[in-house]
Write an enzyme that holds these catalytic residues in place. Structure first.
Site, mmCIF file in Angstrom:
data_model
loop_
_atom_site.group_PDB
_atom_site.id
_atom_site.type_symbol
_atom_site.label_atom_id
_atom_site.label_comp_id
_atom_site.label_asym_id
_atom_site.label_seq_id
_atom_site.Cartn_x
_atom_site.Cartn_y
_atom_site.Cartn_z
ATOM 1 N N LYS A 194 -26.448 12.283 84.510
ATOM 2 C CA LYS A 194 -26.055 10.883 84.302
ATOM 3 C C LYS A 194 -26.745 10.417 83.028
ATOM 4 C CE LYS A 194 -26.685 6.937 84.444
ATOM 5 N NZ LYS A 194 -26.540 6.081 83.236
ATOM 6 N N GLY A 247 -37.048 8.119 81.515
ATOM 7 C CA GLY A 247 -36.658 6.746 81.211
ATOM 8 C C GLY A 247 -37.842 5.825 81.390
ATOM 9 N N SER A 248 -37.563 4.570 81.604
ATOM 10 C CA SER A 248 -38.643 3.586 81.652
ATOM 11 C C SER A 248 -39.393 3.641 82.988
ATOM 12 C CB SER A 248 -38.074 2.188 81.449
ATOM 13 O OG SER A 248 -37.186 1.893 82.497
ATOM 14 N N THR A 249 -40.617 3.148 82.971
ATOM 15 C CA THR A 249 -41.430 3.125 84.183
ATOM 16 C C THR A 249 -40.774 2.236 85.239
ATOM 17 O OG1 THR A 249 -43.415 3.597 82.923
ATOM 18 C CG2 THR A 249 -43.740 2.526 85.057
ATOM 19 N N GLU A 269 -40.538 11.361 83.919
ATOM 20 C CA GLU A 269 -41.138 11.237 82.576
ATOM 21 C C GLU A 269 -40.872 9.812 82.136
ATOM 22 O OE1 GLU A 269 -42.306 15.258 82.257
ATOM 23 O OE2 GLU A 269 -42.709 13.608 80.854
ATOM 24 N N CYS A 303 -40.955 8.177 73.557
ATOM 25 C CA CYS A 303 -41.841 7.773 74.651
ATOM 26 C C CYS A 303 -43.315 7.976 74.301
ATOM 27 C CB CYS A 303 -41.481 8.549 75.896
ATOM 28 S SG CYS A 303 -41.371 10.315 75.595
ATOM 29 N N GLU A 403 -44.899 -1.435 76.065
ATOM 30 C CA GLU A 403 -44.123 -0.477 75.283
ATOM 31 C C GLU A 403 -43.032 -1.240 74.537
ATOM 32 O OE1 GLU A 403 -41.549 2.280 77.393
ATOM 33 O OE2 GLU A 403 -42.258 3.877 76.090
HETATM 34 P P1 NAD Z 1 -33.985 3.318 81.270
HETATM 35 O O1 NAD Z 1 -35.003 3.506 82.305
HETATM 36 O O2 NAD Z 1 -33.405 1.982 81.076
HETATM 37 O O3 NAD Z 1 -32.754 4.291 81.516
HETATM 38 C C1 NAD Z 1 -32.921 5.684 81.670
HETATM 39 C C2 NAD Z 1 -31.757 6.226 82.473
HETATM 40 O O4 NAD Z 1 -31.827 5.688 83.788
HETATM 41 C C3 NAD Z 1 -30.391 5.839 81.934
HETATM 42 O O5 NAD Z 1 -29.497 6.917 82.122
HETATM 43 C C4 NAD Z 1 -30.006 4.674 82.808
HETATM 44 O O6 NAD Z 1 -28.611 4.488 82.894
HETATM 45 C C5 NAD Z 1 -30.586 5.116 84.145
HETATM 46 N N1 NAD Z 1 -30.832 4.031 85.095
HETATM 47 C C6 NAD Z 1 -31.040 2.722 84.840
HETATM 48 N N2 NAD Z 1 -31.225 2.044 85.994
HETATM 49 C C7 NAD Z 1 -31.143 2.948 87.001
HETATM 50 C C8 NAD Z 1 -31.279 2.885 88.422
HETATM 51 N N3 NAD Z 1 -31.528 1.736 89.042
HETATM 52 N N4 NAD Z 1 -31.161 4.025 89.130
HETATM 53 C C9 NAD Z 1 -30.936 5.191 88.513
HETATM 54 N N5 NAD Z 1 -30.784 5.320 87.186
HETATM 55 C C10 NAD Z 1 -30.896 4.214 86.425
HETATM 56 O O7 NAD Z 1 -34.629 3.871 79.926
HETATM 57 P P2 NAD Z 1 -33.966 3.897 78.490
HETATM 58 O O8 NAD Z 1 -33.970 2.485 77.996
HETATM 59 O O9 NAD Z 1 -32.686 4.658 78.496
HETATM 60 O O10 NAD Z 1 -35.016 4.775 77.695
HETATM 61 C C11 NAD Z 1 -36.174 4.245 77.198
HETATM 62 C C12 NAD Z 1 -37.337 4.468 78.127
HETATM 63 O O11 NAD Z 1 -37.428 5.844 78.438
HETATM 64 C C13 NAD Z 1 -38.660 4.119 77.505
HETATM 65 O O12 NAD Z 1 -39.478 3.477 78.454
HETATM 66 C C14 NAD Z 1 -39.255 5.462 77.141
HETATM 67 O O13 NAD Z 1 -40.637 5.496 77.059
HETATM 68 C C15 NAD Z 1 -38.746 6.311 78.238
HETATM 69 N N6 NAD Z 1 -38.715 7.726 77.816
HETATM 70 C C16 NAD Z 1 -39.657 8.559 78.339
HETATM 71 C C17 NAD Z 1 -39.688 9.887 77.944
HETATM 72 C C18 NAD Z 1 -40.727 10.822 78.502
HETATM 73 O O14 NAD Z 1 -40.586 12.026 78.355
HETATM 74 N N7 NAD Z 1 -41.761 10.327 79.133
HETATM 75 C C19 NAD Z 1 -38.759 10.373 77.024
HETATM 76 C C20 NAD Z 1 -37.820 9.497 76.524
HETATM 77 C C21 NAD Z 1 -37.801 8.167 76.942
#
Ligand code: NAD
Length: 499
Positions: A194, A247-249, A269, A303, A403
């Site tokens: 996804k 994704g985000s925390t 992550e 990230c 962040e």
């Molecule tokens: P996000 O958390 O908004 O989205 C990440 C993914 O999760 C997307 O595919 C999104 O559609 C999905 N998502 C959103 N809400 C969801 C839910 N309720 N249930 C399941 N899936 C859901 O993050 P983003 O804005 O796409 O990316 C940026 C964030 O990702 C930043 O916080 C960054 O630090 C983090 N990030 C971390 C790493 C790592 O390796 N630690 C790498 C890249 C990005």
């Protein structure tokens, strides 16, 4: 900082792919529309124009994809030998090597990273595929001694966990999806991916290419759509065994909640606010560009970006002077411009967020030393901003704690190494970090003292799958890379055989 304009002809395959009316879901080796018939659009961050339309998947589509993945897992794919899976990964590497230019153009247009940067990621993608090909041949259990009465032989076996839900962010999907795909193919699992709605296209294209390269129908499926619908449906699905999430925390917390029904295994992550520590004895010729690009690469949308640059007080003026001179060498431009080093941020919302942090920083009393503005003129329709530097930042300011995920660097002075370690640790996050010093003992003291998943010494941002990386605190858990990564796609079965 200067700005640049594109002069670039699109690759024919990328052009053909991007000219489709709608990019459908990819399930069981087929392109299928979303059950609801709904679609979403993705925007080219360099121009603000709609780039493509794609299916908006939801619960019913996730159900369909998980069923396909389960069928593939229990079907013929489950009989593939490690040799066959390794050969498949090697073939995929060859195909991606040939198709890389097409893929980076799709990625550049969809998420805005400059082609110059993306071209440099080819080597790391090839390493990842070589690593996972090696891991296909490296799965083993143990024969164990035992104290069971009678003649009993005991051992452990490793078996693939099953269907993986891979939830991917927008900041580099072309490469980051392979942390999941590689482990899935090496272990014999199957997956439903996804991608983020802001940048789904490279994930859809890769799934098609993998299928053409010999990945059986149902082994890798892609459901695009909103996180709260398609993503949540995947995280909560009773027939998904494991979620690999980046994704985000904040979203990570929702994934944990959604995963409880069937006790899914999780790899998370998450976000970061990493400290990059510049000691007074650092080689500034290396530390200045290293620390700057540890923040500004990918326009700060990484990230583990080292956005808190902690500089020993005695060299703050010299460091700052050199950093500001380095800023003038950065070239911001359209993602298809070969000469651009930085592209736009992903969308208007992200641009507004990042610019709001510029105001927050100023209002908190930090000094804006460079940038801080949206770019206009020929870049005015895209989501471009000047890479920005704040001086005089203290660790209690929001710009040092939250962040930002944009091109904003904060300089925080420190007095001695203990002070630097304390400042670095005063954060809810624990993802990356670095120390620059010509003294190995100082560097090791910092490495040992900072509570974070990954530390670099006199460099920033290297990732090698043979070494791996991870996060701690609210930056998540689950190691990426090494055999530890593969282990999370496997489970251990204990076997007792009465002879
Ligand atoms: P996000 O958390 O908004 O989205 C990440 C993914 O999760 C997307 O595919 C999104 O559609 C999905 N998502 C959103 N809400 C969801 C839910 N309720 N249930 C399941 N899936 C859901 O993050 P983003 O804005 O796409 O990316 C940026 C964030 O990702 C930043 O916080 C960054 O630090 C983090 N990030 C971390 C790493 C790592 O390796 N630690 C790498 C890249 C990005």
């Amino acid at each position: 900082m200067t700005t640049t304009q594109p002069d670039f002809a699109l690759n024919e395959q990328a052009k053909g792919f991007l000219s489709r009316d709608v990019h459908h879901l990819f399930i069981d080796g087929q392109h299928v529309p979303a059950v609801s018939g709904r679609t979403l659009t993705t925007t080219n961050p360099s121009t603000g124009e709609v780039l493509a339309r794609f299916a908006s998947g939801g619960q019913a589509d996730v159900d369909h994809a998980v069923l396909a993945a389960r069928k593939a897992f229990t079907g013929q794919w489950g009989t593939w030998t490690p040799y066959e899976r390794q050969a498949l990964l090697t073939r995929i590497a060859q195909v991606l090597d040939q198709r890389f230019e097409e893929l980076i153009q799709i990625e550049a247009l969809d998420m805005g990273a400059p082609v110059s940067r993306l071209r440099n990621t080819k080597a790391s993608l090839m390493k990842m595929l070589a690593f996972f090909a090696s891991q296909a041949m490296n799965v083993s259990g143990e024969t164990l001694m035992n104290g069971v009465p009678g003649n009993v032989t005991t051992m452990t076996l490793k078996a693939p966990v099953g269907v993986i839900g891979g939830i991917i962010p927008w900041n580099g999907p072309l490469n980051s999806q392979f942390w999941i795909i590689g482990a899935v193919l090496a272990s014999g699992c199957t997956a439903v991916l996804k991608p983020a709605s802001e940048a789904s296209l490279s994930v859809l294209r890769v799934a098609e290419i993998l299928h053409e390269a010999g990945v059986a129908a149902g082994v890798i499926n892609v459901v695009t759509g909103p996180g709260r619908e398609a993503g949540n449906a995947l995280a909560a699905h009773p027939d998904v065994d494991r979620i690999a999430f980046t994704g985000s925390t904040e979203t990570g917390r929702r994934i944990i909640e959604a995963s409880t029904a069937n006790i899914k295994k999780l790899q998370l992550e998450l976000g970061g606010k990493s400290a990059d520590i510049i000691c007074a004895d650092a080689d500034l010729d290396k530390a200045v560009p290293g620390a700057a690009m540890g923040v500004f690469s990918n326009s700060g949308q990484i990230c583990f970006a080292g956005t808190r640059v902690l500089v020993q007080r005695s060299i703050v003026d010299e460091f700052t002077k050199r950093l500001l001179a380095f800023m003038d060498t950065l070239r911001v431009g359209h993602s298809l411009d070969d000469t651009a080093t930085l592209g736009p941020v992903i969308n208007q919302t992200q641009l507004d967020t990042v610019l709001s942090y510029i105001d927050i920083g100023r209002n908190e009393g930090a000094e804006l030393l460079y940038g801080g503005q949206r770019l206009g003129n020929e870049l005015g329709n895209g989501y471009f901003m000047q890479p920005s530097v704040f001086g005089g930042v203290t660790n209690d300011m929001r710009i040092a704690r939250e962040e930002i995920f944009g091109p904003v660097l904060s300089i925080l002075p420190f007095d001695d190494v203990d002070d630097a370690i304390a400042l670095a640790n005063d954060s809810e996050y624990g993802l990356g970090g670095a120390v620059w010093s010509q003294s190995l003992s100082t560097a090791l003291r910092v490495v040992q003292g900072v509570h974070t998943g990954t530390m670099w010494v006199n460099c920033y941002g290297y990732i090698d799958p043979m070494v791996g990386f991870s996060g701690t605190k609210t930056s998540g858990y689950g190691y990426k890379g090494t055999a530890a990564h593969m282990d999370t796609y496997l489970y251990t079965k204990s076997v007792y055989i009465q002879l």
